[in-house]
Design an enzyme around this catalytic site. Structure first.
Site, PDB file in Angstrom:
ATOM      1  N   GLN A  33       2.074   1.980  15.737  1.00 21.07           N
ATOM      2  CA  GLN A  33       1.365   3.240  15.929  1.00 21.07           C
ATOM      3  C   GLN A  33      -0.033   3.072  16.502  1.00 21.07           C
ATOM      4  O   GLN A  33      -0.605   4.034  17.015  1.00 21.07           O
ATOM      5  CB  GLN A  33       1.307   4.002  14.603  1.00 21.07           C
ATOM      6  CG  GLN A  33       2.703   4.396  14.120  1.00 21.07           C
ATOM      7  CD  GLN A  33       2.684   5.151  12.811  1.00 21.07           C
ATOM      8  OE1 GLN A  33       2.717   4.543  11.753  1.00 21.07           O
ATOM      9  NE2 GLN A  33       2.623   6.462  12.858  1.00 21.07           N
ATOM     10  N   ASN A 181       7.969  -0.867   4.522  1.00 21.67           N
ATOM     11  CA  ASN A 181       7.450   0.486   4.433  1.00 21.67           C
ATOM     12  C   ASN A 181       8.591   1.495   4.507  1.00 21.67           C
ATOM     13  O   ASN A 181       9.376   1.490   5.458  1.00 21.67           O
ATOM     14  CB  ASN A 181       6.491   0.759   5.594  1.00 21.67           C
ATOM     15  CG  ASN A 181       5.997   2.198   5.569  1.00 21.67           C
ATOM     16  OD1 ASN A 181       5.270   2.593   4.661  1.00 21.67           O
ATOM     17  ND2 ASN A 181       6.425   3.003   6.537  1.00 21.67           N
ATOM     18  N   ASN A 322       4.518   6.280  -1.010  1.00 23.38           N
ATOM     19  CA  ASN A 322       4.036   7.171   0.043  1.00 23.38           C
ATOM     20  C   ASN A 322       4.468   8.576  -0.330  1.00 23.38           C
ATOM     21  O   ASN A 322       5.665   8.849  -0.457  1.00 23.38           O
ATOM     22  CB  ASN A 322       4.673   6.830   1.402  1.00 23.38           C
ATOM     23  CG  ASN A 322       4.060   5.581   2.018  1.00 23.38           C
ATOM     24  OD1 ASN A 322       3.178   4.954   1.436  1.00 23.38           O
ATOM     25  ND2 ASN A 322       4.534   5.222   3.208  1.00 23.38           N
ATOM     26  N   TYR A 324       3.944  12.794   0.469  1.00 24.58           N
ATOM     27  CA  TYR A 324       3.398  13.839   1.331  1.00 24.58           C
ATOM     28  C   TYR A 324       3.683  15.260   0.881  1.00 24.58           C
ATOM     29  O   TYR A 324       2.859  16.135   1.007  1.00 24.58           O
ATOM     30  CB  TYR A 324       3.955  13.676   2.764  1.00 24.58           C
ATOM     31  CG  TYR A 324       3.345  12.511   3.500  1.00 24.58           C
ATOM     32  CD1 TYR A 324       2.210  12.680   4.279  1.00 24.58           C
ATOM     33  CD2 TYR A 324       3.890  11.234   3.407  1.00 24.58           C
ATOM     34  CE1 TYR A 324       1.624  11.622   4.951  1.00 24.58           C
ATOM     35  CE2 TYR A 324       3.314  10.159   4.077  1.00 24.58           C
ATOM     36  CZ  TYR A 324       2.189  10.355   4.844  1.00 24.58           C
ATOM     37  OH  TYR A 324       1.600   9.313   5.501  1.00 24.58           O
ATOM     38  N   TRP A 443      -3.594   8.186   4.802  1.00 25.70           N
ATOM     39  CA  TRP A 443      -2.898   8.106   6.087  1.00 25.70           C
ATOM     40  C   TRP A 443      -3.411   9.227   6.953  1.00 25.70           C
ATOM     41  O   TRP A 443      -3.184  10.369   6.654  1.00 25.70           O
ATOM     42  CB  TRP A 443      -1.377   8.222   5.941  1.00 25.70           C
ATOM     43  CG  TRP A 443      -0.753   8.009   7.272  1.00 25.70           C
ATOM     44  CD1 TRP A 443      -0.499   8.959   8.238  1.00 25.70           C
ATOM     45  CD2 TRP A 443      -0.353   6.756   7.838  1.00 25.70           C
ATOM     46  NE1 TRP A 443       0.021   8.374   9.369  1.00 25.70           N
ATOM     47  CE2 TRP A 443       0.119   7.018   9.154  1.00 25.70           C
ATOM     48  CE3 TRP A 443      -0.371   5.427   7.382  1.00 25.70           C
ATOM     49  CZ2 TRP A 443       0.585   6.003   9.999  1.00 25.70           C
ATOM     50  CZ3 TRP A 443       0.097   4.433   8.231  1.00 25.70           C
ATOM     51  CH2 TRP A 443       0.573   4.728   9.512  1.00 25.70           C
TER      52      TRP A 443
HETATM   53  C1  NOJ Z   1       5.023   7.746   6.809  1.00 27.44           C
HETATM   54  C2  NOJ Z   1       5.052   6.580   7.735  1.00 27.44           C
HETATM   55  O1  NOJ Z   1       4.974   5.398   7.003  1.00 27.44           O
HETATM   56  C3  NOJ Z   1       3.960   6.634   8.791  1.00 27.44           C
HETATM   57  O2  NOJ Z   1       4.232   5.662   9.743  1.00 27.44           O
HETATM   58  C4  NOJ Z   1       3.887   8.018   9.377  1.00 27.44           C
HETATM   59  O3  NOJ Z   1       2.992   8.087  10.443  1.00 27.44           O
HETATM   60  C5  NOJ Z   1       3.496   8.989   8.289  1.00 27.44           C
HETATM   61  N1  NOJ Z   1       4.535   8.982   7.288  1.00 27.44           N
HETATM   62  C6  NOJ Z   1       3.321  10.430   8.755  1.00 27.44           C
HETATM   63  O4  NOJ Z   1       4.524  10.926   9.193  1.00 27.44           O
END
Ligand code: NOJ
Length: 493
Positions: A33, A181, A322, A324, A443
């Site tokens: 990225q 990940n 992770n 969200y 993030w």
């Molecule tokens: C999780 C992923 O690990 C990451 O690469 C991504 O950019 C973010 N979510 C946001 O979608």
């Protein structure tokens, strides 16, 4: 009913207070990225290079990670902004094909290793601790082409070789390692639905075969570190698992069971083997078998042998999470006897959607639902033996941000609010629920190549000017806000 309403009103209450001493504050990124330099200095092709170069392009606006933030050349700028932010940790990933161009030890690219050595040294001398993800989705294309990538159990040893090399070369300075990940995103969109690289579609078995190989690859690398490096390097190694938090659509038993199944097939698909008993949960086993039997078939779910279960169970030093969003989950029956199409998505018997009242972001899949953070943390505490948790990602895009210009592009009030609310839920989990959360990585450090969405979605604390050859990084308001939270180690009254 009254209880529900009251619960919703108090749910989002804000509390003041501080995070535990030595709380690990950080920011995160991933190689594909941000790095660019996709074919420089001996780097091999990755499945994401390959996928983004397909014609017609599967990526929004035909974007690629060919240059991205150009961190391969501008890594010092990244370290500068990390210092400016005041974080103690930088979570970034290594590009496997930059280190091993064809994925195997037959060819080691010293220039790739030099790059990471320079980055690590720069970080350490700046007082920022590296937290390294070994695999953030950019598999060497050769392993995909010749072996089928994560569908071939040979990958377990290839990954272990790669991991060992990284421990040997970087482990003197790196104390936090993450093997994989978000393995769910590798297995399901990548090898089941065929929606992301490598774009392999096998709805019936892809997810489960890839999942098993991902789990064993992680576990073997964990044991390699444990046996060969821990005594001298004194670090920690684990896996980062992602999941939405399911909110039952209604209070009905059916929808609540659906929420349970949702978790069983998401968070728990990886957490259960690793944190509970070395195997897929009974719910997963039962659901897959049920759908197979309805069509007169044997179960499609690969099983772990006794020896494999021993390797997998307990292969963690912390829980990398992770998180969200929440999703609303509803029961959806998918049993039609012999006609039952065999599919991971049908096995779950759930339907998911987002509530229209949840605040929107620029990403269709993402709405602001901070309360899910506290709930998932509590769930992890209660179901996986109260592990030490490091939140390895959380953050957002902001509606309209991509096209915003001038000062407006930097005034990301929505993101400020996001961090304030999600972090407050983390604080509540620690203070009120006794969850052992040791760290939080935002993030992302800066806007970057958001996979299939290309550069159209900006997740950064820093805005990156992708028109500028220098890829200038500029702090958004959220960067200043995050810095203040870090300085105060929480929310002072
Ligand atoms: C999780 C992923 O690990 C990451 O690469 C991504 O950019 C973010 N979510 C946001 O979608």
């Amino acid at each position: 009913m009254d209880g529900d309403v009251f619960e919703k009103i108090t749910r989002d209450d804000f509390i003041h207070g501080q995070f535990p001493e030595n709380f690990m504050w950080g920011a995160a990124s991933a190689a594909y990225q941000i790095e660019g330099a996709w074919n420089e200095d001996g780097k091999g092709e990755s499945i994401w290079d390959h996928y983004c170069h397909l014609e017609p392009s599967p990526i929004r606006n035909h974007d690629t990670g060919d240059v991205a933030c150009n961190s391969y050349h501008y890594y010092k700028k990244d370290v500068e902004i990390l210092k400016e932010l005041g974080v103690g940790f930088y979570r970034f990933s290594l590009s496997w094909p930059r280190i091993l161009p064809n994925g195997t030890l037959s060819c080691i690219n010293e220039k790739g290793i030099d790059y990471y050595n320079k980055l690590i040294d720069e970080l350490v001398s700046s007082g920022v601790q590296p937290m390294i993800t070994l695999y953030h989705w950019d598999l060497p294309q050769t392993l995909q082409t010749h072996y089928g990538g994560w569908l071939n159990d040979g990958i377990q040893d290839f990954f272990n070789d790669y991991a060992r090399l990284c421990f040997q070369r970087f482990g003197d300075r790196v104390k936090y390692w993450i093997t994989l990940n978000e393995p769910w995103e590798v297995a399901i969109p990548g090898y089941c639905r065929g929606e992301t690289a490598p774009g392999h579609r096998d709805m019936a078995k892809g997810a489960y075969i890839a999942a098993k190989n991902l789990i064993l690859s992680h576990a073997k690398a964990w044991h390699t570190y444990d046996k060969e490096f821990r005594a001298t390097q004194h670090g920690y190694i684990s896996i980062t698992i992602d999941s939405s938090w399911p909110e039952s659509f209604t209070a009905s038993n059916e929808d609540q069971m659906a929420s349970e199944r949702f978790l069983a097939f998401h968070l728990d698909l990886f957490a259960h083997p690793i944190f509970v008993n070395g195997d897929f949960s009974n719910i997963v086993q039962h659901q897959v078998l049920k759908h197979c039997q309805a069509a007169g078939l044997e179960s499609r779910l690969p099983r772990f042998s006794e020896e494999e279960r021993k390797i997998v169970k307990g292969s963690h030093d912390f829980f990398g999470l992770n998180f969200y969003r929440c999703q609303l989950v509803k029961h959806k029956s998918s049993l039609n006897g012999m006609k039952t199409p065999q599919s991971f998505d049908k096995d779950r018997e759930t339907e998911e959607f987002l509530h229209s009242s949840w605040p929107r972001t620029d990403a269709t899949w993402l709405r602001m639902t901070p309360f899910g953070m506290r709930r998932i943390l509590k769930f992890i505490k209660e179901n996986y033996g109260n592990p030490r948790i490091i939140i390895t990602e959380n953050g957002c895009t902001q509606a309209g941000e991509h096209d915003a210009i001038d000062e407006n592009a930097l005034h990301d009030y929505f993101r400020v609010d996001w961090y304030r609310r999600y972090l407050n839920e983390v604080l509540k989990a620690i203070k009120l629920d006794g969850v052992d959360v040791a760290g939080y990585m935002a993030w992302s450090l800066m806007d970057n190549m958001e996979w299939n969405d290309g550069y159209s979605l900006r997740f950064g604390l820093y805005r990156v000017d992708f028109e500028d050859p220098q890829r200038k990084r500029t702090p958004k308001l959220s960067a200043r806000y995050y810095k203040k939270v870090i300085q105060d180690n929480g929310f002072l009254a």
